[in-house]
Design a protein around this motif. Structure first.
Motif, PDB file in Angstrom:
ATOM      1  N   ALA A  12      -2.843  13.852  22.614  1.00  0.00           N
ATOM      2  CA  ALA A  12      -4.272  14.178  22.711  1.00  0.00           C
ATOM      3  C   ALA A  12      -4.510  15.614  23.174  1.00  0.00           C
ATOM      4  O   ALA A  12      -5.412  16.299  22.694  1.00  0.00           O
ATOM      5  N   ALA A  13      -3.709  16.082  24.138  1.00  0.00           N
ATOM      6  CA  ALA A  13      -3.923  17.428  24.678  1.00  0.00           C
ATOM      7  C   ALA A  13      -3.764  18.487  23.587  1.00  0.00           C
ATOM      8  O   ALA A  13      -4.560  19.428  23.492  1.00  0.00           O
ATOM      9  N   GLY A  14      -2.741  18.345  22.770  1.00  0.00           N
ATOM     10  CA  GLY A  14      -2.548  19.304  21.692  1.00  0.00           C
ATOM     11  C   GLY A  14      -3.660  19.244  20.662  1.00  0.00           C
ATOM     12  O   GLY A  14      -4.146  20.279  20.195  1.00  0.00           O
ATOM     13  N   LEU A  15      -4.070  18.014  20.301  1.00  0.00           N
ATOM     14  CA  LEU A  15      -5.119  17.870  19.297  1.00  0.00           C
ATOM     15  C   LEU A  15      -6.423  18.515  19.757  1.00  0.00           C
ATOM     16  O   LEU A  15      -6.993  19.353  19.054  1.00  0.00           O
ATOM     17  N   TRP A  16      -6.895  18.157  20.940  1.00  0.00           N
ATOM     18  CA  TRP A  16      -8.191  18.660  21.386  1.00  0.00           C
ATOM     19  C   TRP A  16      -8.119  20.121  21.821  1.00  0.00           C
ATOM     20  O   TRP A  16      -9.096  20.871  21.667  1.00  0.00           O
ATOM     21  N   GLY A  17      -6.972  20.547  22.348  1.00  0.00           N
ATOM     22  CA  GLY A  17      -6.822  21.963  22.655  1.00  0.00           C
ATOM     23  C   GLY A  17      -6.840  22.806  21.397  1.00  0.00           C
ATOM     24  O   GLY A  17      -7.517  23.842  21.332  1.00  0.00           O
ATOM     25  N   GLY A  18      -6.106  22.364  20.378  1.00  0.00           N
ATOM     26  CA  GLY A  18      -6.121  23.082  19.109  1.00  0.00           C
ATOM     27  C   GLY A  18      -7.480  23.048  18.447  1.00  0.00           C
ATOM     28  O   GLY A  18      -7.929  24.044  17.863  1.00  0.00           O
ATOM     29  N   PHE A  19      -8.160  21.905  18.546  1.00  0.00           N
ATOM     30  CA  PHE A  19      -9.495  21.774  17.944  1.00  0.00           C
ATOM     31  C   PHE A  19     -10.468  22.768  18.566  1.00  0.00           C
ATOM     32  O   PHE A  19     -11.214  23.454  17.865  1.00  0.00           O
ATOM     33  N   VAL A  49      -7.480  10.991   8.902  1.00  0.00           N
ATOM     34  CA  VAL A  49      -6.033  10.895   8.701  1.00  0.00           C
ATOM     35  C   VAL A  49      -5.341  12.158   9.210  1.00  0.00           C
ATOM     36  O   VAL A  49      -4.282  12.086   9.852  1.00  0.00           O
ATOM     37  N   VAL A  50      -5.919  13.326   8.929  1.00  0.00           N
ATOM     38  CA  VAL A  50      -5.332  14.579   9.420  1.00  0.00           C
ATOM     39  C   VAL A  50      -5.296  14.581  10.944  1.00  0.00           C
ATOM     40  O   VAL A  50      -4.281  14.961  11.562  1.00  0.00           O
ATOM     41  N   MET A  51      -6.386  14.163  11.566  1.00  0.00           N
ATOM     42  CA  MET A  51      -6.414  14.111  13.028  1.00  0.00           C
ATOM     43  C   MET A  51      -5.352  13.161  13.569  1.00  0.00           C
ATOM     44  O   MET A  51      -4.700  13.445  14.578  1.00  0.00           O
ATOM     45  N   ALA A  52      -5.168  12.032  12.879  1.00  0.00           N
ATOM     46  CA  ALA A  52      -4.141  11.079  13.318  1.00  0.00           C
ATOM     47  C   ALA A  52      -2.746  11.680  13.207  1.00  0.00           C
ATOM     48  O   ALA A  52      -1.891  11.470  14.088  1.00  0.00           O
ATOM     49  N   LEU A  53      -2.490  12.436  12.144  1.00  0.00           N
ATOM     50  CA  LEU A  53      -1.183  13.063  11.974  1.00  0.00           C
ATOM     51  C   LEU A  53      -0.926  14.100  13.075  1.00  0.00           C
ATOM     52  O   LEU A  53       0.182  14.176  13.632  1.00  0.00           O
ATOM     53  N   VAL A  54      -1.952  14.904  13.391  1.00  0.00           N
ATOM     54  CA  VAL A  54      -1.782  15.895  14.445  1.00  0.00           C
ATOM     55  C   VAL A  54      -1.608  15.209  15.798  1.00  0.00           C
ATOM     56  O   VAL A  54      -0.768  15.612  16.615  1.00  0.00           O
ATOM     57  N   TRP A  55      -2.384  14.166  16.045  1.00  0.00           N
ATOM     58  CA  TRP A  55      -2.277  13.409  17.297  1.00  0.00           C
ATOM     59  C   TRP A  55      -0.865  12.850  17.465  1.00  0.00           C
ATOM     60  O   TRP A  55      -0.283  12.893  18.548  1.00  0.00           O
ATOM     61  N   HIS A  93       0.086  22.280  17.936  1.00  0.00           N
ATOM     62  CA  HIS A  93       1.526  22.273  18.206  1.00  0.00           C
ATOM     63  C   HIS A  93       1.897  23.305  19.267  1.00  0.00           C
ATOM     64  O   HIS A  93       2.784  23.063  20.097  1.00  0.00           O
ATOM     65  N   ALA A  94       1.216  24.459  19.250  1.00  0.00           N
ATOM     66  CA  ALA A  94       1.507  25.478  20.255  1.00  0.00           C
ATOM     67  C   ALA A  94       1.113  25.005  21.652  1.00  0.00           C
ATOM     68  O   ALA A  94       1.868  25.196  22.623  1.00  0.00           O
ATOM     69  N   VAL A  95      -0.044  24.368  21.761  1.00  0.00           N
ATOM     70  CA  VAL A  95      -0.481  23.849  23.057  1.00  0.00           C
ATOM     71  C   VAL A  95       0.486  22.786  23.558  1.00  0.00           C
ATOM     72  O   VAL A  95       0.886  22.788  24.740  1.00  0.00           O
ATOM     73  N   ALA A  96       0.882  21.868  22.673  1.00  0.00           N
ATOM     74  CA  ALA A  96       1.811  20.804  23.071  1.00  0.00           C
ATOM     75  C   ALA A  96       3.163  21.375  23.491  1.00  0.00           C
ATOM     76  O   ALA A  96       3.769  20.929  24.473  1.00  0.00           O
ATOM     77  N   ARG A  97       3.622  22.383  22.752  1.00  0.00           N
ATOM     78  CA  ARG A  97       4.921  22.998  23.082  1.00  0.00           C
ATOM     79  C   ARG A  97       4.862  23.681  24.451  1.00  0.00           C
ATOM     80  O   ARG A  97       5.797  23.556  25.251  1.00  0.00           O
ATOM     81  N   ASP A  98       3.787  24.383  24.726  1.00  0.00           N
ATOM     82  CA  ASP A  98       3.660  25.067  26.013  1.00  0.00           C
ATOM     83  C   ASP A  98       3.592  24.062  27.161  1.00  0.00           C
ATOM     84  O   ASP A  98       4.111  24.324  28.259  1.00  0.00           O
ATOM     85  N   GLN A  99       2.959  22.939  26.942  1.00  0.00           N
ATOM     86  CA  GLN A  99       2.882  21.926  27.993  1.00  0.00           C
ATOM     87  C   GLN A  99       4.259  21.339  28.303  1.00  0.00           C
ATOM     88  O   GLN A  99       4.617  21.130  29.460  1.00  0.00           O
ATOM     89  N   VAL A 100       5.021  21.086  27.238  1.00  0.00           N
ATOM     90  CA  VAL A 100       6.359  20.514  27.440  1.00  0.00           C
ATOM     91  C   VAL A 100       7.261  21.509  28.162  1.00  0.00           C
ATOM     92  O   VAL A 100       8.020  21.154  29.069  1.00  0.00           O
TER      93      VAL A 100
END
Length: 385
Positions: A18-25, A7-13, A151-158
Motif C-alpha cells: 500500500a505504501a508504494g502504491l499511494w506514495g507513487g500515486f 487491475v493496474v492498481m492491484a498489480l502495483v499493490w 517501486h522506488a518508494v517501496a525500495r527505499d522503505q525496504v
C-alpha cells in the motif's frame, strides 16, 4: 476502463504494498494538472467535448497501460525465456528499446484512432490530433509514473534510504521534472499523422493510409531512443535530451501554436460572411479573431453581467470559432456530409448567447485591441440587403 484501472492498481499493490502504491500515486499526480492544462489551453478556442478528453485520458491511464503491462511481460518472456516483472530493475535492453516502444505507442494510438472514428466532426485537423494524442499520453504517463515511483518508494522503505540519494528522489527528478512531456510528445506524433491524413491527404488514398503509420513509427523511434538513453552514461543521456528531445518538443510547441493561430485567422476570414447575413455585428469578426480582444470581452462581460455574462461570452466565442473552422474546412472540400446540420447547430448557439455576449464583444472591438501583428487593420462595413 475502470476495470482496467483497478487491475493496474492491484498489480502495483501486489509488487509494492500500500505504501508504494499511494506514495507513487501522490507523486505521479503532481504534473497531471499542468499537462492537461497545457493541452486544454491549446484547445480552448474551439474545444472538444469534455467527454472526449476524459475518454482520451482514461484510455491512456487505464486501458493502454494495462495492455502495455501485460503485453510487455508476455513478449519479454516469449523472446528471452525469462519471466518479466513490473520491477524496473529487471527490465532489459530488449524490452526498453524494442518491445515497450512498439507495444505502448500502439496501445496509446488506438485511443486516438477510436476518438477519430467515434467523433469525426470533432477530429478536424492537426490540432485535434495534438490535443487527443497529448491527453492520451498524459494519462499513460500518469499511471506509468505510479508504477515507477511506487517501486522506488517501496525500495527505499525496504532499504531504509532517504534524502537526495534515494531511488524515489532520482525517479521523481527524471520522470516528473526532466521528462513529464515524454509520453505526450510520443503520442502527439501519432496524432499529427492522423490529423494530416484527415485534412491534407483526404483525396490521396495512399497518403491517407501512410501518414498515420508514419506518425506512429516516428513515435516508436523517438520512444526507443529516449528509453535507450536511460542505459547510457550521464553524458549520453544529456546529449539525447538536449539534441533530440528538447528540439522535438520545441518544434511540436511551435506547430501547436501555429495551428491555434490558424483558427484565429479562419475566424477573421470567414465570419464576415455571416456578419453580412446579420448573425454578427460588423466589428465582431475582428474582435473574435484576436486573443487580446477575446480576453477583454470576457472581463467586460463579467463586470456587466456577472458569471452568467462570462459563461455567455465563452459559449459565444466557442460557437463562433467552431463555426469559422467548420466553414473554412467546407471551403476546402471537407466536412461536406454534416456541414449543413453542424452549421445550423452552431448558428443556433450563437443566437442563444448573443443577447448577453454581443455588447461586450463589440465594446472590446471598439477598444482597439483587435489589431493583429503582420496583418492590416480589419475593415468594417455595414451589411445591406
Amino acid at each position: 476502463m475502470l476495470v482496467c484501472g483497478l487491475v493496474v492498481m492491484a498489480l502495483v499493490w501486489r509488487d509494492t504494498d500500500a505504501a508504494g502504491l499511494w506514495g507513487g500515486f501522490g507523486l505521479a499526480l503532481l504534473p497531471v494538472p499542468f499537462l492537461v492544462g497545457a493541452f486544454h489551453w491549446l484547445d480552448a478556442l474551439a474545444p472538444r467535448p469534455w467527454r472526449a478528453l476524459a475518454f482520451a485520458f482514461g484510455w491512456g491511464a487505464c486501458a493502454a497501460t494495462l495492455f502495455a503491462l501485460l503485453a510487455n511481460g508476455l513478449l519479454v518472456e516469449l523472446l528471452t525465456d525469462h519471466p518479466a516483472s513490473l520491477r524496473t530493475s529487471q527490465a532489459d535492453l530488449l524490452e526498453l528499446t524494442v518491445i515497450a516502444p512498439v507495444v505502448e505507442e500502439t496501445a496509446k494510438a488506438a485511443g486516438v484512432l477510436l476518438l477519430f472514428l467515434h467523433l469525426p466532426r470533432e477530429f478536424n485537423g492537426v490540432l485535434s490530433g495534438i490535443v487527443a494524442g497529448g491527453i492520451t499520453g498524459a494519462g499513460f504517463a500518469f499511471t506509468e509514473n505510479v508504477v515507477y515511483l511506487g517501486h522506488a518508494v517501496a525500495r527505499d522503505q525496504v532499504e531504509g534510504v532517504g534524502g537526495v540519494d534515494s531511488a524515489t528522489t532520482v525517479t521523481f527528478f527524471v520522470r516528473i521534472v526532466i521528462g513529464p512531456f515524454a509520453h505526450p510528445v510520443f503520442t502527439v506524433l501519432a496524432g499529427i499523422g492522423l490529423g494530416l491524413a484527415v485534412t491534407w491527404a483526404r483525396d490521396r488514398p495512399r497518403w491517407r493510409r501512410a501518414l498515420p503509420l508514419a506518425g506512429l513509427g516516428a513515435a516508436m523511434v523517438l520512444h526507443s531512443v529516449w528509453n535507450a538513453s536511460a542505459s547510457m552514461t550521464l553524458t549520453g543521456f544529456v546529449l539525447v535530451y538536449a539534441l533530440l528531445m528538447v528540439p522535438v518538443f520545441c518544434l511540436l510547441c511551435w506547430l501547436a501554436v501555429r495551428e491555434r493561430d490558424q483558427q484565429l485567422r479562419a475566424v477573421r476570414r470567414t465570419l464576415p460572411q455571416y456578419a453580412a447575413a446579420g448573425w454578427f455585428g460588423a466589428a465582431e469578426p475582428a474582435a473574435l479573431g484576436s486573443l487580446r480582444s477575446r480576453s477583454l470581452s470576457r472581463r467586460l462581460a463579467r463586470q456587466r453581467h456577472g458569471s452568467a455574462g462570462l459563461r455567455a461570452v465563452v459559449s459565444y466565442q466557442t460557437a463562433a470559432t467552431s463555426l469559422a473552422v467548420l466553414r473554412d474546412r467546407a471551403e476546402h472540400g471537407l466536412d461536406a456530409p454534416y456541414f449543413a446540420d453542424a452549421e445550423r447547430d452552431l448558428l443556433l448557439r450563437v443566437g442563444r448567447h448573443r443577447a448577453l455576449a454581443a455588447a461586450s464583444i463589440e465594446a472590446a472591438a471598439s477598444s482597439g485591441t483587435t489589431a493583429v501583428p503582420g496583418e492590416p487593420p480589419a475593415r468594417t462595413a455595414v451589411a445591406t440587403g
